[in-house]
Scaffold this motif. Structure first.
Motif, PDB file in Angstrom:
ATOM      1  N   UNK A   1      10.320   4.882 -43.434  1.00  0.00           N
ATOM      2  CA  UNK A   1      11.015   4.955 -42.152  1.00  0.00           C
ATOM      3  C   UNK A   1      10.176   4.302 -41.055  1.00  0.00           C
ATOM      4  N   UNK A   2      10.849   3.786 -40.054  1.00  0.00           N
ATOM      5  CA  UNK A   2      10.141   3.201 -38.915  1.00  0.00           C
ATOM      6  C   UNK A   2      10.192   4.175 -37.747  1.00  0.00           C
ATOM      7  N   UNK A   3       9.121   4.196 -36.970  1.00  0.00           N
ATOM      8  CA  UNK A   3       9.053   5.089 -35.825  1.00  0.00           C
ATOM      9  C   UNK A   3       8.648   4.319 -34.577  1.00  0.00           C
ATOM     10  N   UNK A   4       8.965   4.894 -33.442  1.00  0.00           N
ATOM     11  CA  UNK A   4       8.532   4.276 -32.195  1.00  0.00           C
ATOM     12  C   UNK A   4       7.097   4.656 -31.888  1.00  0.00           C
ATOM     13  N   UNK A   5       6.421   3.735 -31.254  1.00  0.00           N
ATOM     14  CA  UNK A   5       5.058   3.978 -30.816  1.00  0.00           C
ATOM     15  C   UNK A   5       5.024   3.648 -29.328  1.00  0.00           C
ATOM     16  N   UNK A   6       4.739   4.642 -28.532  1.00  0.00           N
ATOM     17  CA  UNK A   6       4.765   4.436 -27.080  1.00  0.00           C
ATOM     18  C   UNK A   6       3.592   3.580 -26.628  1.00  0.00           C
ATOM     19  N   UNK A   7       3.796   2.927 -25.504  1.00  0.00           N
ATOM     20  CA  UNK A   7       2.711   2.176 -24.905  1.00  0.00           C
ATOM     21  C   UNK A   7       2.333   0.909 -25.637  1.00  0.00           C
ATOM     22  N   UNK A   8       1.371   0.201 -25.067  1.00  0.00           N
ATOM     23  CA  UNK A   8       0.992  -1.098 -25.620  1.00  0.00           C
ATOM     24  C   UNK A   8      -0.231  -1.617 -24.900  1.00  0.00           C
ATOM     25  N   UNK A   9      -1.094  -2.260 -25.640  1.00  0.00           N
ATOM     26  CA  UNK A   9      -2.247  -2.903 -25.015  1.00  0.00           C
ATOM     27  C   UNK A   9      -1.829  -4.314 -24.634  1.00  0.00           C
ATOM     28  N   UNK A  10      -1.492  -4.506 -23.388  1.00  0.00           N
ATOM     29  CA  UNK A  10      -0.876  -5.791 -23.073  1.00  0.00           C
ATOM     30  C   UNK A  10      -1.864  -6.884 -22.684  1.00  0.00           C
TER      31      UNK A  10
ATOM     32  N   UNK B   1      -7.680  -5.939 -30.680  1.00  0.00           N
ATOM     33  CA  UNK B   1      -7.911  -4.715 -29.901  1.00  0.00           C
ATOM     34  C   UNK B   1      -7.745  -3.551 -30.853  1.00  0.00           C
ATOM     35  N   UNK B   2      -8.858  -3.024 -31.347  1.00  0.00           N
ATOM     36  CA  UNK B   2      -8.698  -2.045 -32.410  1.00  0.00           C
ATOM     37  C   UNK B   2      -8.555  -0.604 -31.938  1.00  0.00           C
ATOM     38  N   UNK B   3      -8.223  -0.436 -30.670  1.00  0.00           N
ATOM     39  CA  UNK B   3      -7.854   0.907 -30.255  1.00  0.00           C
ATOM     40  C   UNK B   3      -6.345   1.080 -30.387  1.00  0.00           C
ATOM     41  N   UNK B   4      -5.768   0.152 -31.120  1.00  0.00           N
ATOM     42  CA  UNK B   4      -4.334   0.188 -31.363  1.00  0.00           C
ATOM     43  C   UNK B   4      -3.914   1.476 -32.063  1.00  0.00           C
ATOM     44  N   UNK B   5      -4.746   1.909 -32.971  1.00  0.00           N
ATOM     45  CA  UNK B   5      -4.393   3.095 -33.751  1.00  0.00           C
ATOM     46  C   UNK B   5      -4.171   4.318 -32.863  1.00  0.00           C
ATOM     47  N   UNK B   6      -4.755   4.260 -31.694  1.00  0.00           N
ATOM     48  CA  UNK B   6      -4.601   5.402 -30.787  1.00  0.00           C
ATOM     49  C   UNK B   6      -3.178   5.526 -30.256  1.00  0.00           C
ATOM     50  N   UNK B   7      -2.430   4.456 -30.395  1.00  0.00           N
ATOM     51  CA  UNK B   7      -1.057   4.476 -29.908  1.00  0.00           C
ATOM     52  C   UNK B   7      -0.162   5.350 -30.783  1.00  0.00           C
ATOM     53  N   UNK B   8      -0.546   5.515 -32.025  1.00  0.00           N
ATOM     54  CA  UNK B   8       0.285   6.264 -32.963  1.00  0.00           C
ATOM     55  C   UNK B   8       0.469   7.712 -32.510  1.00  0.00           C
ATOM     56  N   UNK B   9       1.615   8.269 -32.838  1.00  0.00           N
ATOM     57  CA  UNK B   9       1.900   9.668 -32.499  1.00  0.00           C
ATOM     58  C   UNK B   9       0.915  10.585 -33.211  1.00  0.00           C
ATOM     59  N   UNK B  10       0.761  11.794 -32.711  1.00  0.00           N
ATOM     60  CA  UNK B  10      -0.138  12.770 -33.324  1.00  0.00           C
ATOM     61  C   UNK B  10       0.238  13.021 -34.776  1.00  0.00           C
ATOM     62  N   UNK B  11      -0.731  13.254 -35.608  1.00  0.00           N
ATOM     63  CA  UNK B  11      -0.511  13.582 -37.018  1.00  0.00           C
ATOM     64  C   UNK B  11      -0.133  12.365 -37.868  1.00  0.00           C
ATOM     65  N   UNK B  12       0.058  11.246 -37.236  1.00  0.00           N
ATOM     66  CA  UNK B  12       0.341  10.036 -38.014  1.00  0.00           C
ATOM     67  C   UNK B  12      -0.987   9.465 -38.489  1.00  0.00           C
ATOM     68  N   UNK B  13      -1.040   9.066 -39.734  1.00  0.00           N
ATOM     69  CA  UNK B  13      -2.265   8.494 -40.277  1.00  0.00           C
ATOM     70  C   UNK B  13      -2.147   6.971 -40.346  1.00  0.00           C
TER      71      UNK B  13
ATOM     72  N   UNK C   1      -2.852  -2.252 -39.374  1.00  0.00           N
ATOM     73  CA  UNK C   1      -1.927  -2.685 -38.334  1.00  0.00           C
ATOM     74  C   UNK C   1      -1.799  -4.193 -38.373  1.00  0.00           C
ATOM     75  N   UNK C   2      -0.762  -4.682 -37.743  1.00  0.00           N
ATOM     76  CA  UNK C   2      -0.618  -6.124 -37.656  1.00  0.00           C
ATOM     77  C   UNK C   2      -0.122  -6.497 -36.273  1.00  0.00           C
ATOM     78  N   UNK C   3      -0.677  -7.557 -35.746  1.00  0.00           N
ATOM     79  CA  UNK C   3      -0.304  -8.037 -34.427  1.00  0.00           C
ATOM     80  C   UNK C   3       0.150  -9.476 -34.563  1.00  0.00           C
ATOM     81  N   UNK C   4       1.293  -9.775 -34.033  1.00  0.00           N
ATOM     82  CA  UNK C   4       1.757 -11.158 -34.067  1.00  0.00           C
ATOM     83  C   UNK C   4       2.180 -11.588 -32.672  1.00  0.00           C
ATOM     84  N   UNK C   5       1.616 -12.703 -32.232  1.00  0.00           N
ATOM     85  CA  UNK C   5       1.997 -13.257 -30.931  1.00  0.00           C
ATOM     86  C   UNK C   5       3.032 -14.345 -31.183  1.00  0.00           C
TER      87      UNK C   5
END
Lengths: 138, 138
Positions: free
Chosen positions: A101-110, B109-121, B125-129
DNA sequence: CTGTAAATGAGATTAGCTTATCATTATCAA
DNA sequence: TTGATAATGATAAGCTAATCTCATTTACAG
């Protein structure tokens, strides 16, 4: 391509769509969804409201909703397209490797755009996190 | 699945591959590539070195190189898989909307993982511009 | 040099997702 | 209520990426 319109005071208004229970169902599911849904997920969910709902109809409904800008397409590598309401503001997604399943992730490092090489013109970006969702991680 | 090996002092060594000019060509192209290449791009480039090279062979070569860990798969939504050498370290990609080529983007920017909701492991990650590459932006 | 089996290449085939077709059903303006 | 016509649903067809088949070529150990 079947476009619902809410402007009602002009004769120039193009009415190319009719109100049907299957479209309402699809719209309702997306309305209440907390995460992006694929056509299959939509079909499954909306079928509970409208018996005998067909895939083609879901594709058509989704196409219309995308066309009118009410929902947006969420693209994740290797995954079928997901759809979610367009009014959620800028955010990204999490893809669970177990339940798929896909979930939303709030915020973004812009400041992401700063990563691009010189002379490259960044128009948008997408960030996808992968791992286990809360339910699957327990 | 056709695995080249360089260990040469043991009888237990599994030799399941032979040295061919088509594999060498594919490997050489990837060796010198400055950006991730798709099978089609590889076919086009390697065909200049080996006349009559077939798609299937490129797929097989790429499969073997992925299996031995020398290259990695780059997945971009709506795009066929690209491949690049695995020794580049953590980075992400830029997809040009005009010429359809993918490019490397240094850093992350490897603080990306912090964006995930609580309890999500979060495991990865992947970033595409997206936008226009230097060549297409001019 | 030779024999054997891996590798190749052309094309057929599969797989997943999406769109097109078309007879039937249902919406909605008059 | 009714007629035109948009929408539906079943399924065929399309697309793209990737794999499989198999007759032929080629690498390479002996």
């Amino acid at each position: 391509m079947a476009k619902h319109t809410e402007l009602g005071m002009d004769k120039l208004v193009i009415r190319a769509s009719r109100k049907t229970k299957q479209r309402d169902a699809v719209r309702a599911i997306l309305e209440g969804a907390q995460r992006p849904l694929s056509v299959d997920e939509l079909l499954k969910a909306a079928s509970r409201r409208v018996k005998g709902l067909g895939v083609a109809t879901v594709y058509r409904a989704v196409g219309a909703l995308v066309a009118e800008g009410w929902i947006e397409t969420v693209e994740i590598p290797g995954e079928p397209a997901r759809y979610e309401r367009a009014d959620k503001g800028h955010h990204h997604h999490f893809q669970c490797e177990k339940c798929d399943r896909a979930f939303d992730v709030a915020g973004c490092l812009d400041n992401l755009r700063k990563l691009a090489p010189p002379r490259f013109r960044v128009k948008q970006h997408s960030v996808t996190l992968y791992g286990l969702c809360a339910a699957c991680a327990s």
